[in-house]
Design a protein around this motif. Structure first.
Motif, mmCIF file in Angstrom:
data_model
loop_
_atom_site.group_PDB
_atom_site.id
_atom_site.type_symbol
_atom_site.label_atom_id
_atom_site.label_comp_id
_atom_site.label_asym_id
_atom_site.label_seq_id
_atom_site.Cartn_x
_atom_site.Cartn_y
_atom_site.Cartn_z
ATOM 1 N N ALA A 233 0.761 -1.306 -0.032
ATOM 2 C CA ALA A 233 0.049 0.017 0.023
ATOM 3 C C ALA A 233 0.868 1.259 -0.050
ATOM 4 N N TRP A 234 1.921 1.416 0.681
ATOM 5 C CA TRP A 234 2.715 2.533 0.754
ATOM 6 C C TRP A 234 3.367 2.638 -0.652
ATOM 7 N N ASN A 235 3.823 1.707 -1.020
ATOM 8 C CA ASN A 235 4.541 1.682 -2.413
ATOM 9 C C ASN A 235 3.477 2.268 -3.666
ATOM 10 N N LEU A 236 2.387 1.904 -3.494
ATOM 11 C CA LEU A 236 1.202 2.333 -4.132
ATOM 12 C C LEU A 236 1.117 3.836 -4.164
ATOM 13 N N LEU A 237 0.941 4.183 -2.916
ATOM 14 C CA LEU A 237 1.126 5.629 -2.534
ATOM 15 C C LEU A 237 1.897 6.367 -3.135
ATOM 16 N N HIS A 238 3.208 5.920 -3.342
ATOM 17 C CA HIS A 238 4.230 6.554 -3.878
ATOM 18 C C HIS A 238 4.738 6.433 -5.163
ATOM 19 N N GLY A 239 3.679 5.888 -6.186
ATOM 20 C CA GLY A 239 3.766 5.788 -7.416
ATOM 21 C C GLY A 239 4.858 4.641 -7.803
ATOM 22 N N ARG A 240 4.764 3.717 -6.975
ATOM 23 C CA ARG A 240 5.642 2.541 -7.079
ATOM 24 C C ARG A 240 7.161 2.890 -7.548
ATOM 25 N N ALA A 241 7.688 3.834 -7.224
ATOM 26 C CA ALA A 241 8.965 4.069 -7.409
ATOM 27 C C ALA A 241 10.165 3.763 -6.619
ATOM 28 N N HIS A 242 9.744 2.874 -5.462
ATOM 29 C CA HIS A 242 10.805 2.627 -4.627
ATOM 30 C C HIS A 242 10.882 1.128 -4.416
ATOM 31 N N ALA A 243 11.989 0.481 -4.419
ATOM 32 C CA ALA A 243 12.238 -0.725 -4.031
ATOM 33 C C ALA A 243 12.408 -1.151 -2.611
ATOM 34 N N TRP A 244 11.207 -1.128 -2.003
ATOM 35 C CA TRP A 244 11.115 -1.061 -0.680
ATOM 36 C C TRP A 244 11.330 -2.430 -0.010
ATOM 37 N N ARG A 245 11.184 -3.671 -0.973
ATOM 38 C CA ARG A 245 11.463 -4.668 -0.201
ATOM 39 C C ARG A 245 12.889 -5.093 -0.232
ATOM 40 N N ALA A 246 13.681 -4.333 -0.954
ATOM 41 C CA ALA A 246 15.269 -4.532 -0.859
ATOM 42 C C ALA A 246 15.879 -4.026 0.432
ATOM 43 N N ASP A 247 15.116 -3.103 1.162
ATOM 44 C CA ASP A 247 15.578 -2.591 2.423
ATOM 45 C C ASP A 247 15.117 -3.412 3.492
ATOM 46 N N ARG A 248 15.996 -4.165 4.211
ATOM 47 C CA ARG A 248 15.649 -4.954 5.340
ATOM 48 C C ARG A 248 15.008 -4.479 6.360
ATOM 49 N N GLN A 249 15.285 -3.265 6.574
ATOM 50 C CA GLN A 249 14.628 -2.578 7.780
ATOM 51 C C GLN A 249 13.241 -2.121 7.470
ATOM 52 N N VAL A 250 13.051 -1.802 6.333
ATOM 53 C CA VAL A 250 11.465 -1.356 5.782
ATOM 54 C C VAL A 250 10.814 -2.561 5.852
ATOM 55 N N LEU A 251 11.243 -3.601 5.197
ATOM 56 C CA LEU A 251 10.576 -4.709 5.171
ATOM 57 C C LEU A 251 10.185 -5.117 6.254
ATOM 58 N N ARG A 252 11.203 -5.118 7.489
ATOM 59 C CA ARG A 252 10.725 -5.630 8.788
ATOM 60 C C ARG A 252 9.649 -4.788 9.285
ATOM 61 N N ALA A 253 9.638 -3.500 9.237
ATOM 62 C CA ALA A 253 8.612 -2.639 9.502
ATOM 63 C C ALA A 253 7.215 -2.935 9.053
ATOM 64 N N HIS A 254 7.256 -3.356 8.045
ATOM 65 C CA HIS A 254 5.765 -3.648 7.172
ATOM 66 C C HIS A 254 5.495 -5.251 7.680
ATOM 67 N N ASP A 255 6.592 -6.028 7.891
ATOM 68 C CA ASP A 255 6.041 -7.113 8.573
ATOM 69 C C ASP A 255 5.442 -7.137 9.926
ATOM 70 N N ILE A 256 5.822 -6.139 10.646
ATOM 71 C CA ILE A 256 5.378 -5.912 11.924
ATOM 72 C C ILE A 256 3.879 -5.310 11.712
ATOM 73 N N ALA A 257 3.733 -4.561 10.843
ATOM 74 C CA ALA A 257 2.767 -3.525 10.809
ATOM 75 C C ALA A 257 1.524 -4.498 10.069
ATOM 76 N N THR A 258 2.007 -5.431 9.226
ATOM 77 C CA THR A 258 0.940 -6.125 8.733
ATOM 78 C C THR A 258 0.502 -7.444 9.611
ATOM 79 N N LEU A 259 1.503 -7.898 10.351
ATOM 80 C CA LEU A 259 1.148 -8.763 11.431
ATOM 81 C C LEU A 259 0.177 -8.146 12.558
ATOM 82 N N ALA A 260 0.390 -6.896 12.792
ATOM 83 C CA ALA A 260 -0.699 -6.256 13.740
ATOM 84 C C ALA A 260 -1.839 -6.354 13.130
ATOM 85 N N ALA A 261 -1.859 -5.927 12.077
ATOM 86 C CA ALA A 261 -3.410 -6.038 11.272
ATOM 87 C C ALA A 261 -3.977 -7.552 11.347
ATOM 88 N N ALA A 262 -3.225 -8.392 11.104
ATOM 89 C CA ALA A 262 -3.356 -10.027 11.012
ATOM 90 C C ALA A 262 -3.868 -10.446 12.354
#
Length: 211
Positions: A106-135
């Motif tokens: 969702a974050w990447n869509l809001l930013h025009g799909r312009a970022h390789a967010w999954r390549a950044d381990r800290q960013v990926l970990r943050a979204h793992d935590i956020a998505t698991l919170a929702a789950a």
């Protein structure tokens, strides 16, 4: 999410349904809930809200009422919410297993799909935590409400819908907001701002006016 007003709009029809069910027939309780949802929708339209946003709670009440009309069981008023929570849990938890957490998508869509967010381990970990919170919120809703549904505890289903609705959603939303902010800070705000000299170096060479 509408704040206190949004919480009221989403819970009042449920409260009316349970109170009417204790005093009247199932059919009368459903009619009371639908009428309450309609009145609240009109009130939201008068306040200047858009039709799509204002009619959201009424749509849910109408669908729930339709299910009760088909089955004749009062507890089925909460059936849609139970299985929506289950579907949401599968989607969010499954996205983490696939290494594509939905909050990051969702974050990447809001930013025009312009970022390789999954390549950044800290960013990926943050979204793992956020998505698991929702789950976790969605999974807890399904487990608790399904257990109450199987035990025909209609009143407690209403209580669970209210207690596990907006309050838990706010908690999950705060975690998601943290992940969004951390991602933006790392991938967007930290990008170096081009200097004037760099900008001029990227410009095409000027043509000589004498030629």
């Amino acid at each position: 999410m509408g704040g206190i007003v949004g919480f009221v709009y989403s819970t009042v029809p449920v409260v009316v349904f349970v109170i009417a069910l204790a005093l009247l027939s199932t059919k009368a309780a459903v009619i009371a809930a639908v009428a309450t949802g309609a009145v609240l929708t009109v009130a939201r339209l008068v306040r200047g809200e858009r039709l799509l946003a204002a009619s959201g709670s009424l749509t849910g009440v109408l669908v729930a009422a339709g299910i009760v009309a088909l089955t004749g069981s009062a507890k089925d008023f909460f059936l849609l919410g139970i299985w929506v929570a289950f579907a949401g849990f599968l989607a969010t938890f499954g996205s983490v297993l696939l290494r594509r957490p939905l909050t990051g998508v969702a974050w990447n869509l809001l930013h025009g799909r312009a970022h390789a967010w999954r390549a950044d381990r800290q960013v990926l970990r943050a979204h793992d935590i956020a998505t698991l919170a929702a789950a976790s919120v969605l999974g807890a809703r399904f487990v608790v409400k399904q257990w109450l549904y199987l035990h025909d505890a209609t009143g407690w289903l209403a209580f669970a819908k209210i207690a596990m609705g907006t309050p838990l959603t706010v908690v999950a939303a705060l975690v998601v907001a943290w992940a969004f902010r951390a991602t933006s800070k790392r991938l967007v705000d930290s990008r170096p701002v081009p200097t004037i000299a760099q900008h001029e170096a990227e410009l095409p060479p000027r043509q000589d006016a004498s030629r």
